[in-house]
Design a protein around this motif. Structure first.
Motif, short mmCIF file in Angstrom:
data_model
loop_
_atom_site.label_atom_id
_atom_site.label_comp_id
_atom_site.label_asym_id
_atom_site.label_seq_id
_atom_site.Cartn_x
_atom_site.Cartn_y
_atom_site.Cartn_z
N PRO A 134 0.61 -1.22 -0.14
CA PRO A 134 0.09 0.06 -0.24
C PRO A 134 0.87 1.38 0.11
O PRO A 134 0.18 2.48 -0.34
CB PRO A 134 -0.62 -0.18 1.33
N GLU A 177 -0.28 6.27 -9.49
CA GLU A 177 -1.20 6.05 -8.42
C GLU A 177 -0.95 4.94 -7.16
O GLU A 177 -0.38 4.00 -7.68
CB GLU A 177 -2.71 6.04 -8.94
N TYR A 178 -1.65 4.95 -6.32
CA TYR A 178 -1.48 4.03 -5.23
C TYR A 178 -2.36 2.94 -5.27
O TYR A 178 -3.61 3.21 -5.60
CB TYR A 178 -1.56 4.71 -3.76
N HIS A 226 -4.57 1.79 -3.19
CA HIS A 226 -5.93 2.09 -2.83
C HIS A 226 -6.96 2.55 -3.91
O HIS A 226 -8.03 2.84 -3.91
CB HIS A 226 -6.02 2.71 -1.58
N GLN A 227 -6.11 3.38 -4.85
CA GLN A 227 -6.99 4.17 -5.68
C GLN A 227 -7.21 3.35 -6.96
O GLN A 227 -7.97 3.71 -7.85
CB GLN A 227 -5.88 5.22 -6.25
#
Lengths: 339, 299
Positions: free
Chosen positions: A114, A157-158, A160-161
C-alpha cells in the motif's frame, strides 16, 4: 532476456516428479501433498482443480520453493525450463523466482504494497532481474500497465486508488514484467465478480498466447478450467486422482471423485433439480486413511479400496486415473461419456 | 497531459498527479492547533540553537564571570535576571536549547536505529531470534532508565557524547517493541509473499517494503521519545552526569540555582519553564502526528 521467441510446442517447460510436502508439528504430521507428478509442455495450460485443502496452493508454493516453515518438501526432480530447481542456491533461487517462474496470488486486495505506487512496484520487479536505470524501468512499467489495459498515466497512483479488477491486472503485470516461461495463477479470479473474472481470464489467455507462456491455473471452478486449460489434474487429499487432456477429464470422466465434482454443479437445463453434493468431508490430512483417501466418501468403494493405495493407471495415452475399481475391466461410473 | 491528445474528456479532466503522502499528512496536521503550536515552538528552538553562536559570544556572555552583576532580579536589561556568577539567565536559557535539542534528537536517533533493526528482525524472523531479542529487551526495559543512564555515563565518563549514548540505549526497548508489533502485522500480508515470488531477497523486502509500512508508529514514537530524552538529559545534567559545566544545560542550571531557591527563585524557575515548554511542544506535535498519520482519523 534469454528467452528465444520461437515457440516450441513440444518442449517441456516444467517437470515435477513425486512431490511430497509434510508439515511436521509437535503432535501430528500434516501430509499436505503426497506424491504429485506434473509435466507441463511449453505454451500449454494445466488446470489444477480440487476442494479447499486438497494441496493445490502448497503444490504451487513448492514449485517456487516457498513453502512456509515448518513445511518439509521432498521431491525426486523439479526442472523448469531445463534448470534443476532443487540444486539452486538461495541466490540462484531469488534470480529464478519472477524471471523463470512467476506467480499470481489469490487476493489482489492484499497482493500490492500500500505505500508504493503501482508503477514503482512493477519497476521494482523489472529492476530486480534486469540491469536497467530507474527511468527505463518506469517506462517499461508503464508499457506493462498498457498491456493489461490500464492507462499508463495511472502508474503514479497508489493501490487504494484502483478497483479490485484493476489491482488484479496490476498483479498480472508484475508477474509478467520479467517475461517468465511459466506462470502460476493461484485462483486469480476468486476474489473478483463474474464480469471482471471474464475480463481477467480473457486477458490472461491473450497474454499467454502472445508470449508462448506455459501456465498452471489453480482453481476450484471447473468452468474456468474448461475455458482456459489444455490439460486438467484433479487433486484430492494431496494426490492427483485424475489427469488428462480437457476432453479426457470432462467428457470421459473416470474417477468417482471427478464424477462427484461434476454432479455437484447445478444443471442449467433443469434448474429445479437438487444439487448432488459428495457426501462427507475431506479426510483430515494429519490422519489420512490407509487406502484410497476418497474411499470413505465413494459409493463404489470396496474392501480393496480401504486397504491399499490405488496405483496410477493409464486408461489412454494421455489419460491417467488413480482408482482401484478399474482393475475390473467392466467397471464404469454412472456419468455418461460424451464426445 | 497535452490538449491535442485524443484522450476522452473524462480522462483529461482528471488529474493524474502523484498525490504526495507528505502533503496529505501536513494538510491534516495543519488543522490541529496544538500540533501547530508545538511545531512553531520547536522551529523557534531549532533556529535559536542553530544560530546561538552568532547571537551570543560563548566565552564572555554565556560562560564568562561577571561578579559585579551577580544575582540581579529580572529587569529590563536582564529579562530573567542573573545568576550567582553574574551570567544573564535569559541568554543562557536560549543558548541551552542547543544542548537539550541536540542531545534529545541524537539520542533518539541512536535508539531508533538500534531499536528498528532489532525490532524488525524479531518481528520478521519468529522463533529463536525473536525470543533472544525480546528477552534481552525485557531485561533492558526492566532497569529504570535514569539508573541505566547513570550506570552508562559513570562507566564511560561524563561527556556530551556519552550522554547521548546512554539516553539512546535507554530508549531502545520502546522502539524494539513498537517496530516488532508493526512488522508482525505486515509480514503476513500477501504482498510480502508476492514479493518473495518475484525473487526479492528477504533483507530487501524488510528494508524497502516492510519497514516503510511500519513508519507511522515509529515517527510518532520518535517525537514522543525526544521529549522524554530531553527530560533525561536535564535529569542527568542536574545530577552532574550530563553536559559538563559551565555549559548552560537547563538541568545543570537548575542544579546551580538549587541553593538560591528561597532568595532568588528566578535562577530555577526560568530553566524549568524552558524544559516544560520544550517537552510540551514535542508532546503536542507527537499527538498531532499520530492523528495525522492515522488514515482512519482523516475526515
Amino acid at each position: 532476456m534469454k528467452k528465444d521467441t520461437e515457440i516450441r510446442k513440444d518442449d517441456i517447460a516444467l517437470e515435477l516428479k513425486n512431490l511430497r510436502v509434510k508439515f511436521v508439528l509437535e503432535r501430528e504430521t500434516v501430509e499436505a501433498v503426497n506424491g504429485i507428478d506434473i509435466t507441463l509442455k511449453r505454451g500449454h495450460t494445466l488446470g489444477l482443480a480440487g476442494e479447499t485443502g486438497a494441496g493445490k496452493t502448497t503444490t504451487a508454493l513448492s514449485l517456487l520453493r516457498l513453502v512456509p516453515h515448518p513445511g518439509k518438501v521432498e521431491c525426486d526432480s523439479l526442472k523448469v525450463d531445463g534448470k534443476d530447481v532443487l540444486k539452486m542456491t538461495s541466490k540462484e533461487l531469488e534470480k529464478f523466482r519472477g524471471s523463470d517462474l512467476a506467480m499470481i496470488f489469490q487476493d489482489p486486495m492484499t497482493s500490492l504494497n500500500p505505500v508504493f505506487t503501482v508503477g514503482q512496484q512493477i519497476a521494482d520487479t523489472i529492476m530486480l532481474h534486469n540491469p536497467t536505470t530507474k527511468e527505463d524501468a518506469m517506462k517499461q512499467a508503464e508499457k506493462m500497465l498498457e498491456l493489461v489495459g490500464i492507462p499508463a498515466v495511472r502508474a503514479v497512483e497508489y493501490p487504494h486508488q484502483f478497483s479490485g479488477g484493476m489491482k488484479q491486472r496490476v498483479v498480472i503485470a508484475i508477474a509478467l514484467a520479467c517475461n517468465p516461461g511459466v506462470l502460476i495463477a493461484d485462483e486469480p479470479t476468486t476474489a473478483l465478480d463474474v464480469t471482471i473474472q471474464a475480463q481477467v481470464l480473457a486477458l490472461m489467455k491473450k497474454l499467454r498466447d502472445e508470449r508462448g507462456m506455459s501456465m498452471i491455473m489453480i482453481t476450484h471452478d471447473l468452468g474456468i478450467i474448461a475455458d482456459v486449460c489444455d490439460e486438467v489434474a484433479i487433486m484430492y487429499a494431496g494426490r492427483i486422482v485424475e489427469y488428462g487432456t480437457l476432453k479426457d477429464v470432462f467428457n470421459h470422466t473416470k474417477h468417482p471423485y471427478t464424477e462427484g465434482l461434476f454432479n455437484s454443479l447445478p444443471n442449467i437445463r433443469n434448474r429445479s433439480e437438487r444439487l448432488k453434493p459428495i457426501p462427507g468431508l475431506m479426510p483430515d490430512p494429519s490422519n489420512l486413511p490407509k487406502g484410497c483417501a476418497f474411499a470413505p466418501r465413494c459409493r463404489y468403494a470396496t474392501e480393496a479400496c480401504r486397504t491399499a493405495r490405488p496405483a496410477d493407471r493409464m486408461v489412454s495415452d494421455t489419460h491417467m486415473v488413480a482408482c482401484t475399481a478399474y482393475d475390473d475391466p467392466d467397471f464404469r461410473i454412472d456419468r455418461p461419456e460424451k464426445d | 497531459m497535452s490538449k491535442k491528445n485524443e484522450t476522452p474528456e473524462l480522462l483529461v479532466s482528471r488529474k493524474y498527479v502523484r498525490q504526495s503522502q507528505i502533503r496529505i499528512i501536513l494538510h491534516n496536521l495543519r488543522k490541529n492547533k496544538g500540533a501547530m503550536i508545538g511545531l512553531a515552538i520547536i522551529t523557534l528552538l531549532v533556529l535559536v540553537s542553530c544560530f546561538a553562536d552568532v547571537l551570543f559570544d560563548y566565552d564572555t556572555e554565556i560562560a564568562g564571570l561577571n561578579i559585579s552583576e551577580k544575582l540581579i532580579r529580572p529587569c529590563k536589561e536582564h529579562l530573567f535576571g542573573t545568576d550567582d556568577l553574574g551570567r544573564d539567565i535569559f541568554k543562557r536559557v536560549l543558548y541551552g536549547a542547543r544542548y537539550s535539542l541536540g542531545v534529545g534528537f541524537a539520542a533518539t536517533m541512536i535508539g531508533m536505529a538500534i531499536g528498528v533493526v532489532f525490532g524488525a528482525i524479531a518481528g520478521y524472523y519468529c522463533g529463536l531470534a525473536e525470543d533472544i531479542i525480546m528477552r534481552l529487551n525485557d531485561i533492558l526495559s526492566a532497569v529504570p532508565s535514569i539508573l541505566m543512564g547513570i550506570v552508562i555515563v559513570s562507566a564511560l565518563g561524563a561527556s556530551t557524547f556519552n550522554l547521548m549514548l546512554a539516553i539512546g540505549i535507554t530508549s531502545v526497548p520502546q522502539f524494539v517493541r513498537i517496530t516488532r508489533a508493526a512488522v508482525l502485522s505486515v509480514r503476513n500480508q500477501e504482498y510480502v509473499e508476492a514479493l518473495k515470488a518475484t525473487g526479492m531477497s528477504e533483507a530487501r523486502i524488510i528494508a524497502f517494503h516492510i519497514i516503510p509500512n511500519c513508519m507511522s508508529p515509529i515517527i510518532v514514537q520518535i517525537t514522543l521519545r525526544i521529549a522524554s530524552a530531553i527530560i533525561a538529559t536535564s535529569s542527568l545534567s542536574f545530577l552532574g552526569l550530563g553536559v559538563p559545566v559551565p555549559a548552560p544545560e537547563w538541568g545543570s542550571m537548575l542544579n546551580l540555582g538549587r541553593s538560591y531557591v528561597r532568595t532568588a527563585s528566578y535562577l530555577t524557575i526560568f530553566p524549568g519553564i524552558a524544559i516544560l515548554i520544550t517537552v510540551l511542544a514535542f508532546n503536542l506535535l507527537g499527538d498531532g502526528l499520530r492523528d495525522a498519520l492515522d488514515p482512519k482519523l482523516r475526515k
